[in-house]
Enzyme design. Structure first.
Site, short mmCIF file in Angstrom:
data_model
loop_
_atom_site.label_atom_id
_atom_site.label_comp_id
_atom_site.label_asym_id
_atom_site.label_seq_id
_atom_site.Cartn_x
_atom_site.Cartn_y
_atom_site.Cartn_z
N GLU A 39 0.84 -1.20 0.00
CA GLU A 39 0.00 0.00 0.00
C GLU A 39 0.88 1.25 0.00
O GLU A 39 1.77 1.38 0.85
CB GLU A 39 -0.92 0.01 1.22
CG GLU A 39 -1.71 1.29 1.44
CD GLU A 39 -2.51 1.72 0.23
OE1 GLU A 39 -2.32 2.86 -0.23
OE2 GLU A 39 -3.33 0.90 -0.26
N THR A 92 -5.25 -1.72 -7.59
CA THR A 92 -4.81 -0.34 -7.38
C THR A 92 -5.93 0.69 -7.49
O THR A 92 -5.69 1.88 -7.31
CB THR A 92 -3.69 0.00 -8.38
OG1 THR A 92 -4.07 -0.45 -9.69
CG2 THR A 92 -2.39 -0.69 -7.98
N SER A 99 -8.94 3.37 -8.32
CA SER A 99 -9.22 4.46 -9.25
C SER A 99 -9.00 5.80 -8.58
O SER A 99 -8.86 5.90 -7.36
CB SER A 99 -10.66 4.36 -9.75
OG SER A 99 -11.58 4.49 -8.67
N GLY A 133 -23.90 14.67 -12.31
CA GLY A 133 -25.05 14.26 -11.50
C GLY A 133 -25.07 12.78 -11.21
O GLY A 133 -26.13 12.17 -11.10
N ILE A 178 -24.21 13.69 -6.30
CA ILE A 178 -25.52 13.84 -5.67
C ILE A 178 -25.43 13.61 -4.16
O ILE A 178 -26.06 14.33 -3.37
CB ILE A 178 -26.54 12.87 -6.31
CG1 ILE A 178 -26.77 13.25 -7.78
CG2 ILE A 178 -27.85 12.88 -5.54
CD1 ILE A 178 -27.33 14.63 -7.99
N GLU A 208 -25.37 18.56 -15.33
CA GLU A 208 -25.20 17.19 -15.82
C GLU A 208 -25.29 17.16 -17.34
O GLU A 208 -26.23 17.69 -17.93
CB GLU A 208 -26.24 16.27 -15.19
CG GLU A 208 -26.36 14.89 -15.80
CD GLU A 208 -25.06 14.10 -15.80
OE1 GLU A 208 -24.73 13.53 -16.84
OE2 GLU A 208 -24.38 14.07 -14.75
N ASP A 252 -11.75 -1.54 -9.36
CA ASP A 252 -11.92 -0.39 -10.25
C ASP A 252 -10.95 -0.39 -11.42
O ASP A 252 -11.18 0.29 -12.42
CB ASP A 252 -11.73 0.92 -9.47
CG ASP A 252 -12.88 1.20 -8.51
OD1 ASP A 252 -13.79 0.36 -8.41
OD2 ASP A 252 -12.86 2.27 -7.87
N LEU A 256 -17.45 -0.33 -7.85
CA LEU A 256 -18.14 -0.49 -6.58
C LEU A 256 -17.28 -1.30 -5.63
O LEU A 256 -16.67 -2.30 -6.02
CB LEU A 256 -19.48 -1.21 -6.79
CG LEU A 256 -20.51 -0.50 -7.68
CD1 LEU A 256 -21.65 -1.43 -8.02
CD2 LEU A 256 -21.02 0.76 -6.99
N HIS A 279 -44.82 -7.21 9.87
CA HIS A 279 -45.58 -5.96 9.82
C HIS A 279 -45.48 -5.25 11.18
O HIS A 279 -45.62 -5.89 12.22
CB HIS A 279 -47.05 -6.24 9.52
CG HIS A 279 -47.92 -5.02 9.60
ND1 HIS A 279 -47.94 -4.05 8.62
CD2 HIS A 279 -48.78 -4.60 10.57
CE1 HIS A 279 -48.78 -3.11 8.96
NE2 HIS A 279 -49.31 -3.41 10.14
#
Length: 467
Positions: free
Chosen positions: A33, A144, A146, A182, A187, A204, A313, A320, A445
């Protein structure tokens, strides 16, 4: 020279999870790292700190806008941004410290420095003081990550014209924050500062915000955020960003070809992220990199060098953290001779605004483009007892199912706790459930999850019970 079975370059969610799984499977593992703390973008300047600020700003907004209707009188409420940022950093420190604990627990050797290939089996670690050492590894995993992207004509001074990294540690609440982009990051951070009192304008290029998600989610989120005070300029192409003293002027071309000029004291450039391979020397190891900077991999995440893999990435697919984690586990298990798999169609996407936005599977637009016959059912949160009890009635759950087989093809939701609710949809789709299957499941419920059952009922012969 230190020798390892597996060397992992990068300690973000993909890298550190890959390291843990490799160690669990008996591999002698090293992780490299470049920074002094583990966790990568997600834990340090991404997922975790942004959620901490979203949480803090949500508490403030509730106190100002909603406590009174609940019978709670608190008097004048004010923002202490310095303390809010400090709490965010404390959450980050605790989380990254937890990763260090996991490395020690699993006997993973941590090297601090920039990892670069000398050849396919040797990785040089260059430390901040200029010294270096080389380790040997039978296998390597590139993780590595992004970095924030930028437009070529924008100069980032990182004080007034900023990326998401700087937006997480501002010393004041902007008077007017202009956001270019956007997507999810813009956001989310926009809502943080909107709640704290900033005027927020989003420019955007596409015709809607969160353009990668189902159009119905974009439409609903736009409506809700407009109601909260956020301004949107979609189908606008940014032409220039100029900084003069403490004023940032953003000029954009409107759909009619006119020029819109926005003046703010801060401009957040949030136009996506790019794979990060700087200093990796991938070519020395025989690893191919595309023109877009991505590492080329096959279906097993193996690069053009047979003993080197890449995840997260830096490879194709959605950027993600949880996708990177799944890939890290997959590679570790492949190296151990197992046969894991990932269904990329079932990787959920989430926007952590309030209301939260979450989705998995195909969108309506994708199904129409692919010529798939489908049926749709939705249920609004305003018709749900739990949502009314809590005062969180914006949004809906929508289920898309195959017109013939009733198999669930996509689930799209916007509303309270959707980031957690989407896991039910992922589970159902993993086991190829039908809308009828979900509608027959008993849901406690009152809960927010009942909206999923009701949407499934609506998909199946429009049998929703509470609308």
């Amino acid at each position: 020279m230190s020798q390892f079975d597996v060397a992992i370059i990068g300690s973000g969610p993909g890298g550190y999870v890959a390291a843990i799984r490799c160690a669990q499977l008996g591999f002698k593992t090293a992780i490299i790292e470049k920074y002094s703390v583990l966790g990568g973008t997600c834990l340090n300047v991404g997922c975790i700190p942004s959620k901490a600020l979203l949480s803090s700003s949500h508490h403030y907004h509730d106190a100002v806008a909603h406590f009174e209707e609940h019978g709670i009188e608190v008097g004048k409420v004010k923002v202490n941004l310095e303390k809010m940022i400090a709490r965010k950093q404390a959450v980050v420190d605790q989380t990254t410290g937890g990763i260090k604990f996991l490395m020690d627990k699993n006997k993973i050797t941590v090297f601090e420095g920039v990892g670069s290939f000398e050849d396919a089996t040797h990785v040089k670690v260059t430390k901040n003081d200029g010294s270096s050492e080389t380790i040997e590894a039978k296998y390597s995993i590139i993780a590595t990550g992004s970095k924030p992207s930028n437009l070529p004509f924008i100069t980032l001074d990182k004080e007034r014209v900023i990326t998401s990294t700087e937006a997480l540690k501002l010393k004041e609440v902007p008077k007017h924050l202009v956001i270019i982009g956007g997507g999810v990051i813009g956001i989310e951070l926009g809502q943080v500062y909107l709640r704290l009192g900033a005027q927020v304008s989003v420019v955007e290029f596409m015709d809607r915000i969160i353009p990668g998600m189902d159009a119905s989610l974009s439409k609903e989120l736009t409506k809700v955020l407009k109601k909260q005070g956020m301004k949107f300029y979609t189908s606008h192409k940014v032409k220039s960003v100029n900084l003069k003293e403490k004023t940032v002027t953003v000029e954009a071309e409107t759909p009619k070809g006119e020029i819109l000029s926005l003046e703010g004291d801060y401009c957040l450039v949030s136009v996506g992220r790019r794979p990060y391979t700087d200093g990796l020397n991938a070519d020395k190891a025989g690893v191919k990199v595309t023109d877009r900077g991505q590492i080329e991999v096959n279906d097993h995440l193996q690069t053009s060098a047979s003993n080197i893999y890449a995840i997260g990435d830096v490879v194709r697919g959605a950027m993600l953290a949880h996708k990177a984690e799944e890939e890290g586990v997959m590679v570790a298990e492949i190296l151990a001779g197992q046969k894991p798999h990932i269904d990329y169609n079932l990787i959920p996407g989430v926007v952590y605004t309030w209301p939260e936005v979450a989705a998995v599977g195909k969108t309506e637009e994708q199904l129409k483009e692919e010529g798939v016959a489908f049926k749709s059912g939705s249920f609004p949160f305003k018709a749900l007892g739990r949502a009314r009890a809590g005062g969180d009635t914006d949004g809906f759950v929508k289920i898309l199912a195959d017109a013939k087989t009733d198999e669930v093809l996509g689930v799209h939701m916007i509303g309270p706790r959707c980031a957690d609710l989407i896991a039910e949809a992922v589970t159902a789709m993993e086991f190829r459930a039908s809308a009828e299957d979900i509608s027959r499941m008993s849901h406690a419920h009152p809960t927010f999850a009942e909206a999923i059952k009701e949407a499934a009922l609506a998909t199946t012969d429009n049998r929703a019970l509470h609308v």
